[in-house]
Design a protein around this motif. Structure first.
Motif, mmCIF file in Angstrom:
data_model
loop_
_atom_site.group_PDB
_atom_site.id
_atom_site.type_symbol
_atom_site.label_atom_id
_atom_site.label_comp_id
_atom_site.label_asym_id
_atom_site.label_seq_id
_atom_site.Cartn_x
_atom_site.Cartn_y
_atom_site.Cartn_z
ATOM 1 N N THR A 251 -12.100 -94.210 39.483
ATOM 2 C CA THR A 251 -12.667 -92.946 39.962
ATOM 3 C C THR A 251 -13.909 -92.567 39.160
ATOM 4 N N THR A 252 -13.850 -92.756 37.853
ATOM 5 C CA THR A 252 -14.972 -92.397 36.993
ATOM 6 C C THR A 252 -16.221 -93.206 37.348
ATOM 7 N N ASN B 122 -9.994 -86.968 37.192
ATOM 8 C CA ASN B 122 -9.215 -87.759 36.233
ATOM 9 C C ASN B 122 -7.977 -87.005 35.773
ATOM 10 N N TYR C 13 -3.610 -93.925 33.354
ATOM 11 C CA TYR C 13 -2.984 -92.701 33.862
ATOM 12 C C TYR C 13 -1.619 -92.936 34.512
ATOM 13 N N THR D 40 -4.102 -87.826 36.863
ATOM 14 C CA THR D 40 -3.167 -88.153 35.790
ATOM 15 C C THR D 40 -1.953 -87.233 35.844
ATOM 16 N N SER E 77 -7.598 -98.567 33.212
ATOM 17 C CA SER E 77 -7.023 -97.261 33.541
ATOM 18 C C SER E 77 -5.714 -97.017 32.790
ATOM 19 N N TYR F 11 -9.549 -90.586 26.264
ATOM 20 C CA TYR F 11 -9.089 -91.841 26.870
ATOM 21 C C TYR F 11 -8.356 -92.701 25.838
ATOM 22 N N PRO G 261 -11.712 -90.267 30.720
ATOM 23 C CA PRO G 261 -11.782 -91.055 31.957
ATOM 24 C C PRO G 261 -10.553 -91.942 32.125
ATOM 25 N N TYR G 262 -9.389 -91.326 32.336
ATOM 26 C CA TYR G 262 -8.123 -92.079 32.385
ATOM 27 C C TYR G 262 -8.064 -92.994 33.602
ATOM 28 N N ASP G 263 -8.646 -92.548 34.712
ATOM 29 C CA ASP G 263 -8.731 -93.358 35.933
ATOM 30 C C ASP G 263 -10.150 -93.914 35.995
#
Length: 366
Positions: A216-217, A315, A292, A319, A290, A182, A211-213
């Protein structure tokens, strides 16, 4: 005519090098022996060089944007005089014990040291909350301060290298796994948006299981709390969190933290990302956390396991899709972890092998 560029002056403020301390030199044989241990997560490496490590202290910003003194590890392969090496900025995964921060952990089994033994100059920021900045809350999943501590360390490391005649070859790579993946993504994005002086040398980013998003994570994390706490879980419908009273929201906050952080952690964490989530503040998560939804202009290599229950595989999928929708095309790719099961921890060895495979054909002077 002097063809050598004149040294860049040590900047005041962000990126300012404050001090350096030599830590140790480890032989290639010592590193190889450590990596051969049964519990080593670093496999398939063949150390070539001895590695000399230093702790650097430098100035960066905390989660509030205030200047703070931070630290990091600079590990150098011991090569012939005048040999130039590629530079690798390695971002560590989430750590719950300060003793494992890179500049406190310059041991033969440390990933940064192992990567340096392959021929890279490795810069590994401790990140705010670890090392000399222990006690300051670590800006967990906050993009701007995460990127700042990495970029400012690269600046300080460049000053140190110029002062000590340690030349790189003009190639920079970014890498990290989990939270490190990340932070790597946040750093690359910041470099591109801010037109960082480090950007011209960047060649590739290799991120694993990040955990780019963040939305969602945390949604998946909340599902875990639902399963563990069925009575409370009945209240936890997406979109209703903001309507819960303060006591219940505080309970959920504690439960989410318990899933994220072990009780014996000696590191403090800034948990405002959970506050955004519990307030259903999707805009704040998108804006502050975030990383992404942007179009990279250089290669981004993603790696993730489909069985990852800590950081959902979605994720990486999201992305990849978002970046391609924005026009990134084949600049972005996703490679699946082949471990069985392809869990979060189980894919660490595969990520490090993948990293070396990706860098090998591009990196010069190894």
């Amino acid at each position: 005519i002097n063809s050598n560029p004149s040294p860049t002056p040590n900047p005041a403020g962000r990126g300012e090098l404050k001090s350096s301390v030599p830590l140790n030199t480890l032989s290639a044989a010592e590193i190889a022996q450590a990596l051969a241990g049964e519990d080593s997560r670093i496999q398939g490496f063949n150390p070539v060089y001895a590695v000399t490590s230093y702790r650097l202290e430098y100035m960066t910003t905390d989660a509030q944007g205030a200047l703070i003194r931070a630290s990091g590890l600079l590990s150098l392969p011991v090569k012939a005089a005048g040999a130039r090496s590629p530079l690798l900025s390695y971002q560590h995964p989430i750590l719950f014990v300060d003793a494992e921060a890179p500049s406190n952990h310059a041991v033969a089994s440390e990933a940064a040291v192992a990567l340096a033994s392959l021929g890279f100059i490795v810069a590994a920021a401790d990140s705010v909350g670890y090392g000399v900045s222990k006690g300051t809350p670590h800006p967990y999943l906050l993009a701007a301060p995460s990127a700042a501590s990495t970029l400012d360390f690269l600046t300080a490391a460049r000053t140190w290298r110029q002062n000590n005649n340690v030349a790189d070859n003009g190639q920079l790579f970014l890498a990290g796994y989990s939270e490190g993946g990340y932070v790597t993504m946040a750093t690359h994005r910041a470099m591109q948006i801010e037109n960082s002086p480090h950007l011209p040398t960047l060649r590739m980013q290799v991120s694993g299981a990040g955990p780019y998003d963040v939305q969602t994570t945390l949604d998946v994390l909340l599902d875990q709390v639902r399963e563990d706490q069925p009575i409370l879980g009945a209240l936890l419908n997406p979109g209703f969190l903001r309507y819960l009273d303060a006591d219940i929201r505080e309970s959920i906050h504690r439960l989410l933290l318990a899933v994220l952080l072990p009780e014996d952690s000696d590191v403090q964490f800034d948990t405002r990302v959970l506050d955004y989530f519990l307030a259903d503040d999707r805009q704040a998560l998108a804006q502050n956390s975030s990383v992404y939804a942007w179009k990279p202009e250089l290669s981004v290599r993603l790696f993730h396991g489909r069985d990852d229950e800590t950081v959902p595989y979605a994720n990486a999928q999201k992305t990849l899709q978002t970046m391609q929708d924005l026009g990134a095309g084949s600049q972005v790719s996703l490679t699946d972890c082949t471990a069985t099961p392809s869990s979060h921890i189980g894919c660490v060895p595969g990520y490090l092998i993948f990293l070396v495979q990706q860098l090998g054909p591009v990196a010069q002077g190894l």
